[in-house]
Enzyme design. Sequence first.
Site, PDB file in Angstrom:
ATOM      1  N   LYS A   1       0.873  -1.178   0.000  1.00 19.36           N
ATOM      2  CA  LYS A   1       0.000   0.000   0.000  1.00 19.36           C
ATOM      3  C   LYS A   1       0.900   1.215   0.000  1.00 19.36           C
ATOM      4  O   LYS A   1       1.815   1.315   0.828  1.00 19.36           O
ATOM      5  CB  LYS A   1      -0.903   0.016   1.233  1.00 19.36           C
ATOM      6  CG  LYS A   1      -1.791   1.257   1.263  1.00 19.36           C
ATOM      7  CD  LYS A   1      -2.839   1.185   2.350  1.00 19.36           C
ATOM      8  CE  LYS A   1      -2.297   1.600   3.691  1.00 19.36           C
ATOM      9  NZ  LYS A   1      -3.373   1.719   4.704  1.00 19.36           N
TER      10      LYS A   1
ATOM     11  N   GLN B   1     -11.772   7.916  11.756  1.00 19.03           N
ATOM     12  CA  GLN B   1     -11.577   6.491  11.953  1.00 19.03           C
ATOM     13  C   GLN B   1     -12.404   5.947  13.131  1.00 19.03           C
ATOM     14  O   GLN B   1     -12.832   4.783  13.122  1.00 19.03           O
ATOM     15  CB  GLN B   1     -10.081   6.236  12.174  1.00 19.03           C
ATOM     16  CG  GLN B   1      -9.630   4.812  12.089  1.00 19.03           C
ATOM     17  CD  GLN B   1      -9.961   4.114  10.781  1.00 19.03           C
ATOM     18  OE1 GLN B   1      -9.689   4.628   9.700  1.00 19.03           O
ATOM     19  NE2 GLN B   1     -10.570   2.944  10.870  1.00 19.03           N
TER      20      GLN B   1
ATOM     21  N   SER C   1      -4.924  11.032  17.303  1.00 18.32           N
ATOM     22  CA  SER C   1      -3.609  11.340  16.721  1.00 18.32           C
ATOM     23  C   SER C   1      -2.686  11.927  17.786  1.00 18.32           C
ATOM     24  O   SER C   1      -1.820  12.736  17.485  1.00 18.32           O
ATOM     25  CB  SER C   1      -3.790  12.315  15.554  1.00 18.32           C
ATOM     26  OG  SER C   1      -4.620  13.390  15.943  1.00 18.32           O
TER      27      SER C   1
ATOM     28  N   GLY D   1      -4.475   4.230  17.690  1.00 14.80           N
ATOM     29  CA  GLY D   1      -4.020   5.476  17.078  1.00 14.80           C
ATOM     30  C   GLY D   1      -2.522   5.565  16.860  1.00 14.80           C
ATOM     31  O   GLY D   1      -2.055   6.293  15.989  1.00 14.80           O
ATOM     32  N   THR D   2      -1.748   4.815  17.638  1.00 14.98           N
ATOM     33  CA  THR D   2      -0.293   4.979  17.606  1.00 14.98           C
ATOM     34  C   THR D   2       0.330   4.094  16.536  1.00 14.98           C
ATOM     35  O   THR D   2       0.398   2.877  16.684  1.00 14.98           O
ATOM     36  CB  THR D   2       0.301   4.677  19.003  1.00 14.98           C
ATOM     37  OG1 THR D   2      -0.261   5.619  19.909  1.00 14.98           O
ATOM     38  CG2 THR D   2       1.802   4.808  19.014  1.00 14.98           C
TER      39      THR D   2
ATOM     40  N   GLY E   1      -2.669  -2.053  18.206  1.00 13.28           N
ATOM     41  CA  GLY E   1      -2.944  -2.223  16.767  1.00 13.28           C
ATOM     42  C   GLY E   1      -2.186  -1.195  15.944  1.00 13.28           C
ATOM     43  O   GLY E   1      -2.560  -0.031  15.881  1.00 13.28           O
TER      44      GLY E   1
HETATM   45  P1  NAD Z   1      -8.874  12.408  12.542  1.00 12.90           P
HETATM   46  O1  NAD Z   1      -7.988  13.564  12.214  1.00 12.90           O
HETATM   47  O2  NAD Z   1     -10.177  12.285  11.846  1.00 12.90           O
HETATM   48  O3  NAD Z   1      -9.193  12.387  14.129  1.00 12.90           O
HETATM   49  C1  NAD Z   1      -8.177  12.652  15.067  1.00 12.90           C
HETATM   50  C2  NAD Z   1      -8.661  12.318  16.462  1.00 12.90           C
HETATM   51  O4  NAD Z   1      -7.612  12.609  17.388  1.00 12.90           O
HETATM   52  C3  NAD Z   1      -9.860  13.148  16.915  1.00 12.90           C
HETATM   53  O5  NAD Z   1     -10.618  12.381  17.817  1.00 12.90           O
HETATM   54  C4  NAD Z   1      -9.199  14.320  17.634  1.00 12.90           C
HETATM   55  O6  NAD Z   1     -10.054  14.957  18.549  1.00 12.90           O
HETATM   56  C5  NAD Z   1      -8.071  13.586  18.338  1.00 12.90           C
HETATM   57  N1  NAD Z   1      -6.953  14.463  18.708  1.00 12.90           N
HETATM   58  C6  NAD Z   1      -6.363  15.421  17.934  1.00 12.90           C
HETATM   59  N2  NAD Z   1      -5.365  16.000  18.626  1.00 12.90           N
HETATM   60  C7  NAD Z   1      -5.320  15.388  19.849  1.00 12.90           C
HETATM   61  C8  NAD Z   1      -4.501  15.548  21.000  1.00 12.90           C
HETATM   62  N3  NAD Z   1      -3.534  16.445  21.046  1.00 12.90           N
HETATM   63  N4  NAD Z   1      -4.760  14.748  22.066  1.00 12.90           N
HETATM   64  C9  NAD Z   1      -5.730  13.824  22.025  1.00 12.90           C
HETATM   65  N5  NAD Z   1      -6.544  13.636  20.972  1.00 12.90           N
HETATM   66  C10 NAD Z   1      -6.328  14.413  19.894  1.00 12.90           C
HETATM   67  O7  NAD Z   1      -7.972  11.117  12.325  1.00 12.90           O
HETATM   68  P2  NAD Z   1      -8.446   9.619  12.123  1.00 12.90           P
HETATM   69  O8  NAD Z   1      -8.527   9.320  10.681  1.00 12.90           O
HETATM   70  O9  NAD Z   1      -9.621   9.362  12.988  1.00 12.90           O
HETATM   71  O10 NAD Z   1      -7.170   8.824  12.669  1.00 12.90           O
HETATM   72  C11 NAD Z   1      -6.875   8.833  14.048  1.00 12.90           C
HETATM   73  C12 NAD Z   1      -5.500   8.240  14.269  1.00 12.90           C
HETATM   74  O11 NAD Z   1      -5.500   6.864  13.895  1.00 12.90           O
HETATM   75  C13 NAD Z   1      -4.389   8.892  13.435  1.00 12.90           C
HETATM   76  O12 NAD Z   1      -3.304   9.140  14.288  1.00 12.90           O
HETATM   77  C14 NAD Z   1      -4.027   7.846  12.401  1.00 12.90           C
HETATM   78  O13 NAD Z   1      -2.686   7.914  12.002  1.00 12.90           O
HETATM   79  C15 NAD Z   1      -4.326   6.563  13.171  1.00 12.90           C
HETATM   80  N6  NAD Z   1      -4.597   5.406  12.317  1.00 12.90           N
HETATM   81  C16 NAD Z   1      -4.096   4.208  12.716  1.00 12.90           C
HETATM   82  C17 NAD Z   1      -4.323   3.069  11.952  1.00 12.90           C
HETATM   83  C18 NAD Z   1      -3.819   1.729  12.403  1.00 12.90           C
HETATM   84  O14 NAD Z   1      -3.869   0.775  11.628  1.00 12.90           O
HETATM   85  N7  NAD Z   1      -3.375   1.585  13.625  1.00 12.90           N
HETATM   86  C19 NAD Z   1      -5.046   3.183  10.757  1.00 12.90           C
HETATM   87  C20 NAD Z   1      -5.593   4.418  10.393  1.00 12.90           C
HETATM   88  C21 NAD Z   1      -5.356   5.530  11.188  1.00 12.90           C
END
Ligand code: NAD
Length: 321
Positions: free
Chosen positions: A67, A139, A199, A220-221, A292
């Site tokens: 990907k 997400q 994030s 998220g990490t 995850g």
């Molecule tokens: P998004 O931008 O739509 O949402 C971000 C989320 O993080 C919101 O809930 C926001 O309020 C919160 N946030 C922002 N700044 C913050 C802070 N300083 N402290 C705490 N919370 C905070 O993003 P998304 O598409 O929902 O993705 C969320 C995270 O998941 C991203 O970091 C992304 O990289 C990660 N992700 C991980 C996987 C995986 O396979 N593990 C896959 C996709 C995305």
Amino acid sequence: MYIVPESAIADLISAEASFDAVEAVFASMAKGDAYNFPVIREAIGHEEALYGFKGGFDGKGMALGLKAGGYWPHNLEKRGLINHQSTVFLFDPDTGRVASMVGGNLLTALRTAAASSVSIKHLARKDARVMGMIGAGHQAKFQLRSALQTHAFEKVISWNYHPEMLPGMAEVAAEFDLPFEEVQLEGMTEADVVISITSSFAPIFGPDHIAPGTHVACMGTDTIGKQECEAELLARATVFTDEVAQSISIGEAQHAVKAGLIMETEVNQIGDVINGVHKGRSSDDEITLFDGTGVGLQDLAVAQSVVEIAVERGVAIEVDF
Ligand code: NAD
């Protein structure tokens, strides 16, 4: 080769099919039948974008590829596009010829949601009743919807750094006719399962916010430096992950290992639980934590399912290449 554009994906794969594909590939990874290649993720110095590749080879499912994509933080505001952009490329494992190109945006959301749900199926208490969400972004809705499809929860509670986003989570709970409550982090102790999907680069919650017996899926990490929970929580929990190498380098476990609170050998593959090699949860008081990190093989697994269905239904675009 076949092309399956992003616009066609929603009609071709369900959350249930994504769950099955991800569960199967986690099992194959633990058996050594499938492996991920090292992840490349680069700040390219343009548009503040992070771009990279996640790939692998599944010798059982015969999926080979990668990907390509990443995160363009200004897409939405500047162009009305979503910030995460990706495309999956599949290759013929027998010849190396390119086989398919598949839109990866919705697939990423579905495969990520499937991962936390697979962890809930295999690690949460069977009597889990309250689903707790930390995060309310793009997400988070996918994670919650998939969790509610996987287990018969009776209530949803949620906290988010930006509380104005919480109505989006209430809407998902309403789709399942479930009561919804906004809580402070202290209130998260009511949850039997917690999914975090933010994030954040600093810990949000820790042992004070998680009750004994809870299953936590930290989703998220996925990058060096990101962190959602205090490393101390991993020391208290039994830790599982999609892939150990990613967990300790770019996942939530990077911090606990660096601080000397847990060792790499204490991070267990979820695939071993699926395969019956690890018993998983051992008591109703145990905290289980799934780190995850998101692996390339998840992307290949769901993309392969999509291509099969698209060809079957005659909606894949075939080109000579
Ligand atoms: P998004 O931008 O739509 O949402 C971000 C989320 O993080 C919101 O809930 C926001 O309020 C919160 N946030 C922002 N700044 C913050 C802070 N300083 N402290 C705490 N919370 C905070 O993003 P998304 O598409 O929902 O993705 C969320 C995270 O998941 C991203 O970091 C992304 O990289 C990660 N992700 C991980 C996987 C995986 O396979 N593990 C896959 C996709 C995305």
